[in-house]
Design an enzyme around this catalytic site. Structure first.
Site, mmCIF file in Angstrom:
data_model
loop_
_atom_site.group_PDB
_atom_site.id
_atom_site.type_symbol
_atom_site.label_atom_id
_atom_site.label_comp_id
_atom_site.label_asym_id
_atom_site.label_seq_id
_atom_site.Cartn_x
_atom_site.Cartn_y
_atom_site.Cartn_z
ATOM 1 N N HIS A 250 -18.854 -123.597 -67.804
ATOM 2 C CA HIS A 250 -20.096 -123.102 -67.211
ATOM 3 C C HIS A 250 -20.954 -124.221 -66.625
ATOM 4 O O HIS A 250 -21.967 -123.938 -65.982
ATOM 5 C CB HIS A 250 -20.896 -122.323 -68.253
ATOM 6 C CG HIS A 250 -20.327 -120.959 -68.556
ATOM 7 N ND1 HIS A 250 -18.982 -120.730 -68.684
ATOM 8 C CD2 HIS A 250 -20.936 -119.754 -68.760
ATOM 9 C CE1 HIS A 250 -18.774 -119.447 -68.954
ATOM 10 N NE2 HIS A 250 -19.942 -118.836 -69.002
ATOM 11 N N ASN B 138 -27.525 -119.481 -73.312
ATOM 12 C CA ASN B 138 -27.842 -118.117 -72.866
ATOM 13 C C ASN B 138 -29.339 -117.861 -72.949
ATOM 14 O O ASN B 138 -29.892 -117.711 -74.035
ATOM 15 C CB ASN B 138 -27.084 -117.106 -73.743
ATOM 16 C CG ASN B 138 -26.856 -115.792 -73.013
ATOM 17 O OD1 ASN B 138 -27.403 -115.571 -71.940
ATOM 18 N ND2 ASN B 138 -26.051 -114.926 -73.600
ATOM 19 N N TYR C 203 -64.752 -115.624 -41.485
ATOM 20 C CA TYR C 203 -64.156 -115.127 -42.731
ATOM 21 C C TYR C 203 -63.646 -116.254 -43.634
ATOM 22 O O TYR C 203 -63.684 -116.140 -44.855
ATOM 23 C CB TYR C 203 -62.986 -114.193 -42.424
ATOM 24 C CG TYR C 203 -63.363 -112.857 -41.821
ATOM 25 C CD1 TYR C 203 -64.689 -112.505 -41.587
ATOM 26 C CD2 TYR C 203 -62.373 -111.937 -41.480
ATOM 27 C CE1 TYR C 203 -65.025 -111.280 -41.035
ATOM 28 C CE2 TYR C 203 -62.696 -110.706 -40.924
ATOM 29 C CZ TYR C 203 -64.021 -110.382 -40.701
ATOM 30 O OH TYR C 203 -64.349 -109.171 -40.163
ATOM 31 N N TYR D 263 -19.021 -109.927 -79.879
ATOM 32 C CA TYR D 263 -19.034 -110.563 -78.558
ATOM 33 C C TYR D 263 -19.558 -111.998 -78.642
ATOM 34 O O TYR D 263 -20.588 -112.278 -79.239
ATOM 35 C CB TYR D 263 -19.917 -109.774 -77.585
ATOM 36 C CG TYR D 263 -20.126 -110.499 -76.273
ATOM 37 C CD1 TYR D 263 -19.112 -110.554 -75.324
ATOM 38 C CD2 TYR D 263 -21.324 -111.168 -76.001
ATOM 39 C CE1 TYR D 263 -19.283 -111.243 -74.132
ATOM 40 C CE2 TYR D 263 -21.512 -111.861 -74.811
ATOM 41 C CZ TYR D 263 -20.484 -111.890 -73.895
ATOM 42 O OH TYR D 263 -20.647 -112.586 -72.717
ATOM 43 N N ARG E 36 -66.917 -117.236 -45.327
ATOM 44 C CA ARG E 36 -67.660 -116.152 -45.965
ATOM 45 C C ARG E 36 -66.839 -115.425 -47.028
ATOM 46 O O ARG E 36 -67.375 -114.950 -48.029
ATOM 47 C CB ARG E 36 -68.101 -115.153 -44.881
ATOM 48 C CG ARG E 36 -69.128 -114.165 -45.343
ATOM 49 C CD ARG E 36 -69.391 -113.025 -44.371
ATOM 50 N NE ARG E 36 -68.968 -113.236 -42.999
ATOM 51 C CZ ARG E 36 -68.763 -112.234 -42.152
ATOM 52 N NH1 ARG E 36 -68.923 -110.976 -42.548
ATOM 53 N NH2 ARG E 36 -68.392 -112.470 -40.907
ATOM 54 N N GLU F 225 -21.566 -108.498 -64.648
ATOM 55 C CA GLU F 225 -22.979 -108.849 -64.455
ATOM 56 C C GLU F 225 -23.351 -108.394 -63.044
ATOM 57 O O GLU F 225 -23.402 -109.181 -62.102
ATOM 58 C CB GLU F 225 -23.160 -110.345 -64.672
ATOM 59 C CG GLU F 225 -22.766 -110.755 -66.097
ATOM 60 C CD GLU F 225 -22.475 -112.242 -66.261
ATOM 61 O OE1 GLU F 225 -22.661 -112.994 -65.292
ATOM 62 O OE2 GLU F 225 -22.050 -112.638 -67.354
ATOM 63 N N PHE G 66 -31.530 -111.637 -71.765
ATOM 64 C CA PHE G 66 -31.244 -112.794 -70.921
ATOM 65 C C PHE G 66 -31.594 -112.557 -69.466
ATOM 66 O O PHE G 66 -31.576 -113.490 -68.659
ATOM 67 C CB PHE G 66 -29.751 -113.148 -71.016
ATOM 68 C CG PHE G 66 -28.858 -111.967 -70.744
ATOM 69 C CD1 PHE G 66 -28.707 -111.453 -69.468
ATOM 70 C CD2 PHE G 66 -28.179 -111.345 -71.788
ATOM 71 C CE1 PHE G 66 -27.906 -110.357 -69.217
ATOM 72 C CE2 PHE G 66 -27.371 -110.252 -71.550
ATOM 73 C CZ PHE G 66 -27.237 -109.751 -70.258
#
Length: 656
Positions: free
Chosen positions: A194, A307, A395, A164, A398, A529, A444
């Site tokens: 990409h 990647n 508060y 792959y 404190r 994905e 990834f």
């Protein structure tokens, strides 16, 4: 023959100069002429002579006189920009420099190096690399690991094994086998396709962090990149040649594909790059100007470059470091407010926190004692209300150890995850040289840093939430016993009225930003994905939350110092007087209304540069040594005594 690279609107043009006696004006006209020649409509101009323009350097944006000789005004192969009159608001206008260019015009190439091995990078290291404090080199062990992993890839190519991303397509195309003669084209196509992010580019600091972190991951030796290519990447980093990386477009699985592809695109000589010398220019020109050549990708190398979770993690590093800095200083600002509001220190008693021993809570209570202990640091303000009938405080005063404390512990938790991620291999497939094989997995996926940074935003936001309430108490005369909105002649003057509104607006905005992005997932890549982390947005919004926290605390710091003015001639403790003096060195007291935004920005800058911490920490650590013998800071966000002695002078007495 001298040559200049000239930016005209969206075009970069190489303009040779045969006569050194030619002028800057000639260079501008020649660049416009070449620009018009490339346009079918002459770029909308009737003639070169009709064009009015200015010429400026890309480095620093200094304007040039059109009558100056080129040999006097410019260096060979310098980058310049022709700004055509009326173009500043045109959609065709692309500024050559990023925002905040004044920060980069004084850039100096670093002399020191950091050795990267893929295993020992810290968040502090990465932030310093982003600031340009260091260059990078690989350790000998890392070089050998990189070479061994590349040998596995070369063997796969030679044997024509189907693997792959090396001999197949990507994502949905994982079953498509690619011919050997097209494997290099496959990698280039991957990077080009990409590179599809949108939005503003990362700043040079953040892009430098992104590139440095990718180098560190590649140095681990599980990516299959060649040592030759990795060294080219390092050369680009060391020359500060930084790709145009849009901040939006990653879903955080399979890694940060879009931003890392933009990062790789510049390295192969395509798209835009930035350097202090060139500004934004075509990548091939920027590389050439620094004596570098575009990378020619070998099989697997495009995938090795893009990647991983480095966008999420590098921004996460900045977020963690800034969160640590503001959390430390929030204790100091709150202590000053407590003094102004004449609060009690009883809530910080050691025994109270010993019976609920959270690390952060104990450390915050200790810091309050170190700044407010009247036996150690006499305070005239505290003495003035010693015998008042008030039993306990609100508060927001404190409960600072409990509220600030969990923020410190949150930061420590997130820092641990981010540090692990910094030194993790997040490629796919992974190359295991010891086994002589590649294995596909899911390292990834950005869920770890995404969840951690969502948690960081939620935790750190509370510093702003409680600070805004303390600002309200300072501004409200029924709660503070001070003039309304901390100004004389109220009505004529409005004082801190709208500064408090700004703090409230930022806190409200943070409430929306604290919604976790990692609870969302959208299936991508044709359901290949089918679960993603959305970690890119988690990182970016965490930084926005932290910036808002810094700004709210800057407003509280100003308000507390203004409150001191109405308690004079009484003085607070020595360390808090030092903080007051620091603020007054950049912001004068408010006598009547004036433009307030610059004051808020000045106080914000003090916090960003950690100057408030720097003036207070000697007293905090001196108190620690006197009250907790041989101890170290309890919180992971505090300094160690060893590092403190190297950088800070511990005060010998109260009169430093």
């Amino acid at each position: 023959m001298p040559r200049y690279t000239v930016h005209v609107r969206g075009e970069w043009l190489a303009v040779p100069c045969t006569d050194p006696q030619l002028t800057v004006g000639w260079l501008g006209r020649e660049a416009v002429r070449r620009y018009m020649k490339n346009k079918p409509d002459n770029g909308g101009f009737a003639s070169v002579d009709a064009v009015r323009f200015l010429v400026r350097r890309c480095k620093g944006l200094g304007l040039l006189d059109n009558e100056d000789l080129l040999e006097v005004a410019l260096e060979d192969n310098e980058f310049v920009e022709v700004v055509i009159e009326g173009d500043a608001m045109s959609p065709d206008f692309i500024p050559s420099q990023p925002e905040g260019v004044y920060l980069y015009s004084k850039y100096r190439e670093p002399e020191k190096y950091i050795d990267l091995d893929g295993d020992s990078l810290t968040t502090e290291d990465l932030v310093n690399l982003g600031k340009g404090h260091y260059k990078i080199k690989l350790t000998p062990i890392a070089e050998k690991k990189v070479q061994k992993s590349r040998e596995v890839i070369d063997s796969i190519i030679k044997e024509k094994t189907v693997v792959y991303g090396i001999t197949t397509g990507f994502g949905k195309f994982a079953r498509t086998v690619i011919p050997v003669n097209k494997l290099q084209e496959l990698q280039v196509n991957l990077v080009r396709s990409h590179s599809s992010g949108v939005g503003k580019p990362l700043s040079p600091e953040r892009c430098r962090m992104l590139l440095a972190l990718r180098i560190n991951v590649l140095a681990k030796g599980y990516s299959g990149i060649s040592l030759e290519t990795l060294k080219q990447v390092i050369e680009a980093f060391n020359a500060s040649c930084l790709s145009y990386v849009p901040e939006k477009g990653t879903v955080g699985a399979s890694g940060d594909l879009a931003p890392l592809s933009h990062l790789a695109l510049g390295l192969i000589g395509e798209g835009k790059m930035w350097s202090p010398k060139s500004g934004w220019a075509d990548a091939k020109y920027v590389l050439e100007a620094h004596g570098l050549k575009p990378i020619v990708l070998k099989p697997k190398e495009g995938l090795a470059l893009i990647n991983g979770t480095q966008m999420i993690t590098s921004l996460g590093c900045e977020a963690v470091e800034r969160a640590s800095a503001i959390a430390r200083q929030a204790d100091i600002v709150a202590a000053l407010t407590l003094e102004v509001l004449k609060g009690t220190t009883k809530a910080f008693d050691t025994d109270i926190h010993a019976v609920r021993p959270h690390r952060g809570q104990i450390e915050v209570a200790f810091r309050f004692r170190s700044l407010l202990d009247s036996d150690h640091h006499p305070s005239e303000i505290a003495e003035s209300h010693r015998f008042c009938d008030r039993v306990q405080d609100a508060y927001t005063l404190r409960c600072c150890p409990q509220i600030h404390g969990v923020v410190n512990d949150t930061i420590a938790f997130v820092k641990d995850i981010i540090t692990t991620e910094l030194n993790s291999a997040t490629d796919n497939p992974m190359v295991f040289a010891s086994r002589g094989e590649t294995i596909s997995g899911g390292n990834f996926h950005g869920e770890y840093p995404a969840k951690a940074l969502d948690y960081l935003a939620i935790g750190v936001h509370e510093l702003a939430a409680i600070s805004e309430r303390r600002i309200e108490r300072l501004c409200n005369p029924s709660l503070s016993e001070l003039p309304a909105f901390l100004v004389a002649e109220g009505g004529l003057n409005s004082g801190f009225m709208i500064a408090h509104c700004t703090a409230a607006a930022l806190v409200s905005e943070n409430k929306a930003l604290c919604h976790p992005s990692s609870v969302d997932s959208l299936s991508t890549s044709a359901a290949t994905e089918d679960h993603v982390s959305m970690g890119g947005w988690a990182a970016r919004k965490a930084l926005r939350v932290i910036e808002h926290v810094e700004q709210v605390l800057a407003i509280e710091l100003l308000a507390a110092c203004q409150g001191i003015e109405f308690l004079r001639p009484l003085r607070t403790t020595t360390p808090l007087e030092k903080v007051y003096d620091l603020v007054r060195s950049v912001v004068r007291p408010w006598i009547k209304d004036r433009f307030m935004a610059p004051d808020i920005e000045a106080a914000h800058r003090l916090l960003l540069e950690q100057k408030v911490w720097d003036v207070a920490v000697p007293y905090i650590e001196k108190y620690r040594m006197e009250h907790i013998p041989e101890s170290r800071p309890i919180s992971p966000t505090a300094f160690s005594l060893e590092s403190l002695h190297k950088t800070t002078k511990i005060p010998e007495s109260e009169d430093i």
